[in-house]
Design a protein around this motif. Sequence first.
Motif, PDB file in Angstrom:
ATOM      1  N   ASP A   1      -2.442   6.301  -1.161  1.00  0.00           N
ATOM      2  CA  ASP A   1      -1.586   5.488  -0.762  1.00  0.00           C
ATOM      3  C   ASP A   1      -0.808   6.333   0.330  1.00  0.00           C
ATOM      4  N   VAL A   2       0.209   5.534   1.049  1.00  0.00           N
ATOM      5  CA  VAL A   2       1.087   6.230   1.997  1.00  0.00           C
ATOM      6  C   VAL A   2       1.949   7.269   1.271  1.00  0.00           C
ATOM      7  N   ARG A   3       2.388   6.953   0.260  1.00  0.00           N
ATOM      8  CA  ARG A   3       3.276   7.986  -0.370  1.00  0.00           C
ATOM      9  C   ARG A   3       2.627   9.165  -0.572  1.00  0.00           C
ATOM     10  N   GLN A   4       1.185   9.237  -1.054  1.00  0.00           N
ATOM     11  CA  GLN A   4       0.721  10.552  -1.094  1.00  0.00           C
ATOM     12  C   GLN A   4       0.468  11.297   0.116  1.00  0.00           C
ATOM     13  N   TYR A   5       0.067  10.564   1.102  1.00  0.00           N
ATOM     14  CA  TYR A   5       0.014  11.281   2.331  1.00  0.00           C
ATOM     15  C   TYR A   5       1.437  11.923   2.885  1.00  0.00           C
ATOM     16  N   LEU A   6       2.617  11.164   2.781  1.00  0.00           N
ATOM     17  CA  LEU A   6       3.726  11.661   3.067  1.00  0.00           C
ATOM     18  C   LEU A   6       4.245  12.787   2.301  1.00  0.00           C
ATOM     19  N   ASN A   7       4.060  12.766   1.104  1.00  0.00           N
ATOM     20  CA  ASN A   7       4.339  14.038   0.102  1.00  0.00           C
ATOM     21  C   ASN A   7       3.626  15.363   0.424  1.00  0.00           C
ATOM     22  N   ALA A   8       2.650  15.104   1.261  1.00  0.00           N
ATOM     23  CA  ALA A   8       1.678  16.414   1.279  1.00  0.00           C
ATOM     24  C   ALA A   8       2.754  17.220   2.240  1.00  0.00           C
ATOM     25  N   PRO A   9       2.618  18.581   1.875  1.00  0.00           N
ATOM     26  CA  PRO A   9       3.583  19.724   2.656  1.00  0.00           C
ATOM     27  C   PRO A   9       3.546  19.500   3.984  1.00  0.00           C
TER      28      PRO A   9
ATOM     29  N   ALA B   1       0.544  -1.150   0.114  1.00  0.00           N
ATOM     30  CA  ALA B   1      -0.043   0.010   0.054  1.00  0.00           C
ATOM     31  C   ALA B   1       0.800   1.250  -0.154  1.00  0.00           C
ATOM     32  N   TRP B   2       2.115   1.097   0.014  1.00  0.00           N
ATOM     33  CA  TRP B   2       3.009   2.265   0.379  1.00  0.00           C
ATOM     34  C   TRP B   2       2.711   3.093  -1.027  1.00  0.00           C
ATOM     35  N   ASN B   3       3.097   2.455  -2.170  1.00  0.00           N
ATOM     36  CA  ASN B   3       3.309   3.113  -3.474  1.00  0.00           C
ATOM     37  C   ASN B   3       2.048   2.286  -4.444  1.00  0.00           C
ATOM     38  N   GLN B   4       0.938   3.011  -4.625  1.00  0.00           N
ATOM     39  CA  GLN B   4      -0.026   2.147  -5.635  1.00  0.00           C
ATOM     40  C   GLN B   4       0.436   2.175  -6.918  1.00  0.00           C
TER      41      GLN B   4
END
Length: 329
Positions: free
Chosen positions: A168-176, A155-158
């Motif tokens: 996915d998790v990446r999208q959450y972490l890339n938020a400013p 689920a980290w990178n869809q």
Amino acid sequence: HIDTAGSQMQCKYEAALAMHRQASSNTDVSNAERAYYEFMELASSHLSRASSGYNLQLMSMGLVLMVMTVLGFAVLCQFSGTALIHFKSRRLTVSLPAVGMWATYLLSTLSSSLIEEEHQFWYFWVQTLLALRLATSGGRYRTLAQMAVFRVVRAWNQTGQFWAGEPDVRQYLNAPENAWVVWVLAVVTIGAINAAAWALHRRYRRSVLWSRAFRGLLAYASVCVLAYHSDRSHEGLTLGVWKMLRACLPSDSARLAQSVYFATALLAATSCAGLRRAGAYVAPLDALTGVMPLLLLLSRPHNFAVFGLFFVIYALFFPEVPANSQSRG
């Protein structure tokens, strides 16, 4: 004589443009429309042929090489204890899950999208094999933990055509607003990898000089990786302790990357130097930790924790260090 598709399309376009200019002086635009349609039809036909103009000879050679690679790997599995075929009490037994996995993989090599979607195949089969293990053997809590960790990795990178647009998790972490979470995970991951390597080496190779060199090189390369990504990020590390540590490292990103490459080569050399002393449990961990700084350098900070999760999966597969892993040095 026009002998190229590009020249033909240029000629059709110029003819359509001339018809367009003539139509601007009168109300009859049918000729211009017909000329534009002929140009678009020719361009569409050319693009279609270009996109499907595969070199069948090279594709066949590549397919043969992939089949040879799969068969070679299957032979290695056969002699390493994870065989597809077993002989027990003069009876031939076949591992159906393994045969099914390799058969479907061979069929997958016929797909033109395997190079983009191969990871989907392994995601499916790893979880399938874990589910079979859960249903047929002991250690259920450990297997459930493996499945849970692997699902987080998935689920980290869809990815893939059907899942690329899902959150996915990446999208959450890339938020400013979550940049601090990225760096906390990055520091924790690198710290945990180094701590695990130090604990393992101190326990099994306490008196070996090259082991101390390995740990020192790993720590230096890890700090260089953090500095490299922090310098290239708009929201890098800003702590006072980090600034003092950063002043001791190379000043520009290129030299930081070179330091990581050089340290990785030295880590490989020290691992090879001590491979004879390493046990069956310690040597694979040396290989994983030795290449980890380079993998993190080539990755992005929001993916650092994924590499830590891979170590967790490895530890769940091999929860206990065998007694014969003790260093003989």
